[in-house]
Design an enzyme around this catalytic site. Structure first.
Site, PDB file in Angstrom:
ATOM      1  N   HIS A 104      -5.548   3.175   1.352  1.00 53.08           N
ATOM      2  CA  HIS A 104      -4.635   4.241   1.778  1.00 53.08           C
ATOM      3  C   HIS A 104      -5.105   4.950   3.053  1.00 53.08           C
ATOM      4  O   HIS A 104      -4.354   5.098   4.006  1.00 53.08           O
ATOM      5  CB  HIS A 104      -4.454   5.278   0.665  1.00 53.08           C
ATOM      6  CG  HIS A 104      -4.007   4.690  -0.650  1.00 53.08           C
ATOM      7  ND1 HIS A 104      -3.182   3.597  -0.738  1.00 53.08           N
ATOM      8  CD2 HIS A 104      -4.275   5.046  -1.933  1.00 53.08           C
ATOM      9  CE1 HIS A 104      -2.961   3.314  -2.015  1.00 53.08           C
ATOM     10  NE2 HIS A 104      -3.620   4.182  -2.764  1.00 53.08           N
TER      11      HIS A 104
ATOM     12  N   ASP B 198       0.924  -1.129   0.000  1.00 52.31           N
ATOM     13  CA  ASP B 198       0.000   0.000   0.000  1.00 52.31           C
ATOM     14  C   ASP B 198       0.966   1.180   0.000  1.00 52.31           C
ATOM     15  O   ASP B 198       1.636   1.432   1.013  1.00 52.31           O
ATOM     16  CB  ASP B 198      -0.875   0.021   1.248  1.00 52.31           C
ATOM     17  CG  ASP B 198      -1.833   1.198   1.214  1.00 52.31           C
ATOM     18  OD1 ASP B 198      -1.373   2.348   0.969  1.00 52.31           O
ATOM     19  OD2 ASP B 198      -3.038   1.001   1.420  1.00 52.31           O
ATOM     20  N   HIS B 199       1.075   1.880  -1.103  1.00 48.80           N
ATOM     21  CA  HIS B 199       2.209   2.798  -1.207  1.00 48.80           C
ATOM     22  C   HIS B 199       2.130   3.952  -0.218  1.00 48.80           C
ATOM     23  O   HIS B 199       3.134   4.613   0.036  1.00 48.80           O
ATOM     24  CB  HIS B 199       2.419   3.275  -2.649  1.00 48.80           C
ATOM     25  CG  HIS B 199       1.488   4.341  -3.115  1.00 48.80           C
ATOM     26  ND1 HIS B 199       0.187   4.102  -3.447  1.00 48.80           N
ATOM     27  CD2 HIS B 199       1.676   5.668  -3.320  1.00 48.80           C
ATOM     28  CE1 HIS B 199      -0.383   5.236  -3.833  1.00 48.80           C
ATOM     29  NE2 HIS B 199       0.500   6.214  -3.772  1.00 48.80           N
TER      30      HIS B 199
HETATM   31  C1  BG6 Z   1      -3.653   5.049  -6.269  1.00 44.44           C
HETATM   32  C2  BG6 Z   1      -5.029   5.238  -6.832  1.00 44.44           C
HETATM   33  O1  BG6 Z   1      -3.634   3.926  -5.436  1.00 44.44           O
HETATM   34  O2  BG6 Z   1      -3.272   6.189  -5.527  1.00 44.44           O
HETATM   35  C3  BG6 Z   1      -5.078   6.485  -7.684  1.00 44.44           C
HETATM   36  O3  BG6 Z   1      -5.387   4.107  -7.608  1.00 44.44           O
HETATM   37  C4  BG6 Z   1      -4.546   7.678  -6.923  1.00 44.44           C
HETATM   38  O4  BG6 Z   1      -6.395   6.744  -8.137  1.00 44.44           O
HETATM   39  C5  BG6 Z   1      -3.199   7.359  -6.288  1.00 44.44           C
HETATM   40  O5  BG6 Z   1      -4.418   8.751  -7.819  1.00 44.44           O
HETATM   41  C6  BG6 Z   1      -2.713   8.481  -5.385  1.00 44.44           C
HETATM   42  O6  BG6 Z   1      -1.388   8.268  -5.033  1.00 44.44           O
HETATM   43  P1  BG6 Z   1      -0.456   9.495  -4.657  1.00 44.44           P
HETATM   44  O7  BG6 Z   1       0.826   8.871  -4.230  1.00 44.44           O
HETATM   45  O8  BG6 Z   1      -0.338  10.333  -5.881  1.00 44.44           O
HETATM   46  O9  BG6 Z   1      -1.140  10.215  -3.543  1.00 44.44           O
END
Ligand code: BG6
Length: 484
Positions: A243, A180-181
């Protein structure tokens, strides 16, 4: 610890995730000297390409806008560690060919140890065949094998369990790194330190002091051609269930016994298990419509006609434990809003009135992006001869306080963790299970599985979200600062 004799195989090497995140992150680690000695990166995808094509394609994903000479030199060197194999995802013989390629690289190693990290930059419909084929055709017998996978992990509790069980046949929990980044973001990692390394923070972290908490995700763009994927998921599966819930669990977990991966994740699971499924009454759904020349969601050609998929959701969660009983946690996320911002906003209760009237509540804001910051809204005496309180801030904005610090990309941090065998910032199977338990009933309602699906409230592209949002957060006790 980091193992030498490692090959990193990127599946889906010609796809979007590899292009936007995986390959640039691998380059970032390479350039800073964080990849194992003599590492090789092997791309694998269906696209037919030779090594030179892949190398030039991969380096085209790396940004060097100022043509910095040191970066250009690293890009040259990075290119030399890249090779490519093409093949299908359910074709065992193609994986045999991949294995031959890997063994040829490994034949040059001085020792017998072979470590392989398999990165799935793939759509979920091929997770299982790829997991199976790697295990059956490309598993290194002497050394460690690891797989990195990323959402979507199913679309509700049952489908997630089915997927997890299917993958479990081939890969153990120990070998699996579920990304989960958000867990790789600097400010999210900072939450544990803020809470548990500061008695001042830690002692106000409960229902006695906190009135309400908002965790907000805002993006200023719509689905823009990605509507086909998005429409089958919706904003809750895309952002909230993973997230934002991860951020919530770190904000609210009890102190772990240690910083070990299992101790941390035990506490996260425990707090998540104290949250009942969210309800319709506690949920506000929206969908953007065209405004100022920007197209509405339904005008995206990749979105099915008449879709009622929410592109905005606000929903309130409740944690039934002694620390948090009665404190509303409002998660809200939306596409096509007025700004790009992800933040946690903790609003404290009123101070005792009497000597002061009408002063603002304290708030602690943890800004995850852009421009990482932690700041506390406090009241101080207006400087000067009069005694009057004014609202001001104690401010830890990173680019001012730590001007020279390089904030790592989330994917850099996570790939490095996986190379080092550290699971702390990856999602454990039981975390995923409980996350789906919290969201599945509301998702089934939105999907129309329990009668007619709800109609999301329209909001204009570029706005703050549905007009009902202010009343929604106020219902849970959020107070706007009195204007003075
Ligand atoms: C992803 C979603 O997991 O996270 C996207 O699928 C979203 O829709 C993105 O734009 C957001 O990531 P970050 O790192 O740009 O906040």
């Amino acid at each position: 610890e980091m193992k030498d004799n490692t090959i990193i195989v990127v599946f889906g090497a010609s796809g979007d995730l590899a292009k936007k995140k995986t390959l640039p992150a691998l380059f970032g680690l390479f350039r800073q000297g964080y990849l194992p000695t003599d590492v090789q990166i092997v791309g694998y995808a269906r696209t037919k390409m030779d090594k030179a094509d892949f190398q030039s394609r991969a380096v085209s994903y790396i940004k060097n806008p100022d043509n910095n000479a040191a970066i250009s030199a690293s890009i040259q060197k990075f290119q030399d560690i890249l090779t490519y194999v093409d093949g299908g995802y359910d074709d065992g013989s193609a994986f045999d060919a991949l294995n031959v390629h890997l063994e040829a690289i490994e034949a040059k190693y001085a020792s017998k140890e072979r470590n392989r990290l398999f990165y799935f930059a793939l759509p979920p419909n091929v997770f299982v065949p790829v997991a199976k084929n790697i295990k059956e055709h490309c598993y290194a017998e002497t050394g460690v094998n690891r797989v990195i996978v990323e959402k979507p992990f199913g679309s509700d509790l049952d489908s997630a369990r089915e997927l997890l069980n299917a993958l479990k046949q081939y890969w153990s929990e120990e070998e699996t790194y579920r990304i989960d980044h958000y867990l790789g973001k600097e400010m999210v990692k900072n939450i544990l330190v803020l809470r548990f390394a500061n008695v001042a923070m830690g002692s106000m972290w409960d229902k006695t002091h906190i009135s309400n908490v908002q965790i907000t995700f805002k993006e200023p763009f719509g689905t823009e051609g990605r509507g086909g994927y998005f429409d089958s998921f919706g904003i809750i599966r895309d952002v909230l269930q993973n997230h934002l819930l991860q951020v919530l669990s770190i904000l609210t977990m009890e102190r772990p016994v240690s910083f070990s991966a299992e101790d941390i994740r035990d506490e996260k699971v425990k707090v998540l298990r104290s949250i009942p499924p969210i309800t319709r009454e506690d949920t506000l759904l929206g969908q953007y419509v065209g405004a100022d020349g920007k197209p509405g969601y339904l005008e995206d050609a990749t979105v099915p006609r008449g879709s009622v998929c929410p592109t905005f959701a606000a929903t309130t969660l409740w944690i039934h434990n002694p620390r948090w009983e009665g404190v509303p946690f409002i998660l809200k996320a939306g596409k096509a809003l007025n700004e790009a911002k992800v933040e946690v906003r903790i609003q404290f209760k009123n101070t005792t009135q009497g000597i002061f009237n009408d002063i603002a509540r304290n708030e602690l804001i943890i800004r995850i992006q852009p421009s990482e910051a932690v700041y506390l809204k406090i009241n101080a005496k207006t400087p000067g001869l009069q005694t009057r309180a004014m609202a001001t801030e104690m401010d830890l904005t990173y680019n001012r306080r730590f001007a020279d610090a390089k904030i790592p990309e989330a994917y850099e941090a996570l790939i490095l963790d996986a190379l080092q065998g550290d699971h702390s910032n990856f999602v454990r199977h039981d975390e995923l299970d409980v996350a789906w338990k919290i969201f599945t009933p509301i998702l089934h309602w939105i999907d129309g599985q329990s009668g007619a699906p709800p109609k999301p409230v329209p909001y204009p592209y570029g706005s703050r979200g549905p007009a009902e949002l202010n009343a929604f957060v106020e219902r849970y006790g959020y107070q706007r600062s009195p204007s003075r």
